[in-house]
Design a protein around this motif. Structure first.
Motif, PDB file in Angstrom:
ATOM      1  N   TYR A 137       0.861  -1.184   0.000  1.00 52.22           N
ATOM      2  CA  TYR A 137       0.000   0.000   0.000  1.00 52.22           C
ATOM      3  C   TYR A 137       0.895   1.231   0.000  1.00 52.22           C
ATOM      4  CZ  TYR A 137      -3.325   3.569   1.444  1.00 52.22           C
ATOM      5  OH  TYR A 137      -4.085   4.708   1.524  1.00 52.22           O
ATOM      6  N   GLU A 138       0.708   2.099  -0.989  1.00 57.03           N
ATOM      7  CA  GLU A 138       1.538   3.296  -1.139  1.00 57.03           C
ATOM      8  C   GLU A 138       0.743   4.502  -0.634  1.00 57.03           C
ATOM      9  OE1 GLU A 138       3.286   6.394  -1.617  1.00 57.03           O
ATOM     10  OE2 GLU A 138       2.008   6.358  -3.417  1.00 57.03           O
ATOM     11  N   PRO A 139       1.154   5.125   0.490  1.00 58.32           N
ATOM     12  CA  PRO A 139       0.298   6.105   1.154  1.00 58.32           C
ATOM     13  C   PRO A 139       0.141   7.448   0.440  1.00 58.32           C
ATOM     14  CG  PRO A 139       2.410   5.942   2.281  1.00 58.32           C
ATOM     15  CD  PRO A 139       2.382   4.849   1.258  1.00 58.32           C
ATOM     16  N   LEU A 140       1.103   7.834  -0.388  1.00 53.84           N
ATOM     17  CA  LEU A 140       0.960   9.127  -1.064  1.00 53.84           C
ATOM     18  C   LEU A 140      -0.169   9.109  -2.083  1.00 53.84           C
ATOM     19  CD1 LEU A 140       4.621  10.369  -1.667  1.00 53.84           C
ATOM     20  CD2 LEU A 140       3.017  10.990   0.146  1.00 53.84           C
ATOM     21  N   SER A 141      -0.292   8.011  -2.807  1.00 52.49           N
ATOM     22  CA  SER A 141      -1.341   7.895  -3.826  1.00 52.49           C
ATOM     23  C   SER A 141      -2.593   7.213  -3.283  1.00 52.49           C
ATOM     24  CB  SER A 141      -0.813   7.098  -5.021  1.00 52.49           C
ATOM     25  OG  SER A 141      -0.529   5.754  -4.638  1.00 52.49           O
ATOM     26  N   GLY A 142      -2.451   6.490  -2.173  1.00 47.96           N
ATOM     27  CA  GLY A 142      -3.570   5.711  -1.666  1.00 47.96           C
ATOM     28  C   GLY A 142      -3.877   4.504  -2.528  1.00 47.96           C
ATOM     29  N   ARG A 143      -2.901   4.074  -3.326  1.00 50.24           N
ATOM     30  CA  ARG A 143      -3.104   2.951  -4.231  1.00 50.24           C
ATOM     31  C   ARG A 143      -2.184   1.798  -3.854  1.00 50.24           C
ATOM     32  NH1 ARG A 143      -5.607   4.363  -9.125  1.00 50.24           N
ATOM     33  NH2 ARG A 143      -4.443   2.783 -10.282  1.00 50.24           N
TER      34      ARG A 143
END
Length: 215
Positions: A137-143
């Motif tokens: 889970y990549e928090p900057l993009s929320g993707r």
């Protein structure tokens, strides 16, 4: 007292057969994972000694050792929980199984489950030497993103949280699959514990402002 400890397996050695043999699970957990835990604890002690003695010449190598062993401990701790017996695991995450939010996130991030599965499989199977295929889970993009991790810590995006990991080190499969890494990766899909992956996704997505890039 050690800072890190080896977690117990959530199942017995034979629980993942025939996908992963009991011999591999025992060796992998009791020897390899245990070595990463010991390595992380030993390195912390060596760093403390270096600070006390102001022996800064050893810090570069020790920091590399800490990253290697600690990342190995973390990834393996996720790996054991990510799997369950073939009768309970595998398949595709579906809303009727209570993992609809994860299924939607996979579709949004990769276009389809099939596209995601193919990408993670290729990432794991084509690691050069030792490494992992990781859904994070990549928090900057929320993707969600797929990462191809070299050793335990190389080639990763800072701040991403691993939620599904495929171990592509030879010790994870060689006794059973020989040099057929791609066959092992394909078999791994039969034991994925989507309930665990969904819990990890929900926990990661619920944490806001993890990376404060601006005031």
């Amino acid at each position: 007292m050690p800072v890190y400890t080896l977690p117990d397996l959530p199942y017995d050695y034979s629980a993942l057969a025939p996908v992963i043999s009991p011999e591999i699970i025992e060796l992998h957990h009791d020897k390899h994972h245990a070595a990463y835990v010991k390595g992380a604890n030993d390195t912390l002690e060596q760093l403390a000694e270096a600070r006390d003695k102001e022996a800064w010449g050893s810090v570069n190598g020790l920091e590399k050792n800490l990253a290697f062993h600690l990342s190995g401990h973390i990834l393996h701790s996720i790996y054991w929980q990510n799997m369950t017996g073939p009768k309970e695991g595998g398949g595709e995450p579906l809303a009727q199984d209570g993992v609809g939010e994860l299924a939607d996130a996979i579709t949004e991030s990769f276009g389809s489950f099939a596209g995601f599965k193919a990408q993670l499989s290729k990432a794991a199977a084509t690691t050069q030497g030792s490494g992992w295929g990781v859904l994070a889970y990549e928090p900057l993009s929320g993707r969600l993103i797929v990462e191809q991790v070299y050793d335990h810590q190389g080639n990763v995006g800072q701040g991403a949280t691993p939620i599904l990991v495929f171990d592509a080190w030879e010790h994870a499969f060689y006794l059973q699959y020989r040099n057929q890494k791609a066959d092992f990766v394909e078999a791994m899909w039969q034991v994925v514990n989507w309930q665990d992956v969904a819990r990890r996704h929900a926990a990661a997505a619920s944490r806001t402002d993890v990376l404060l890039l601006a005031p």
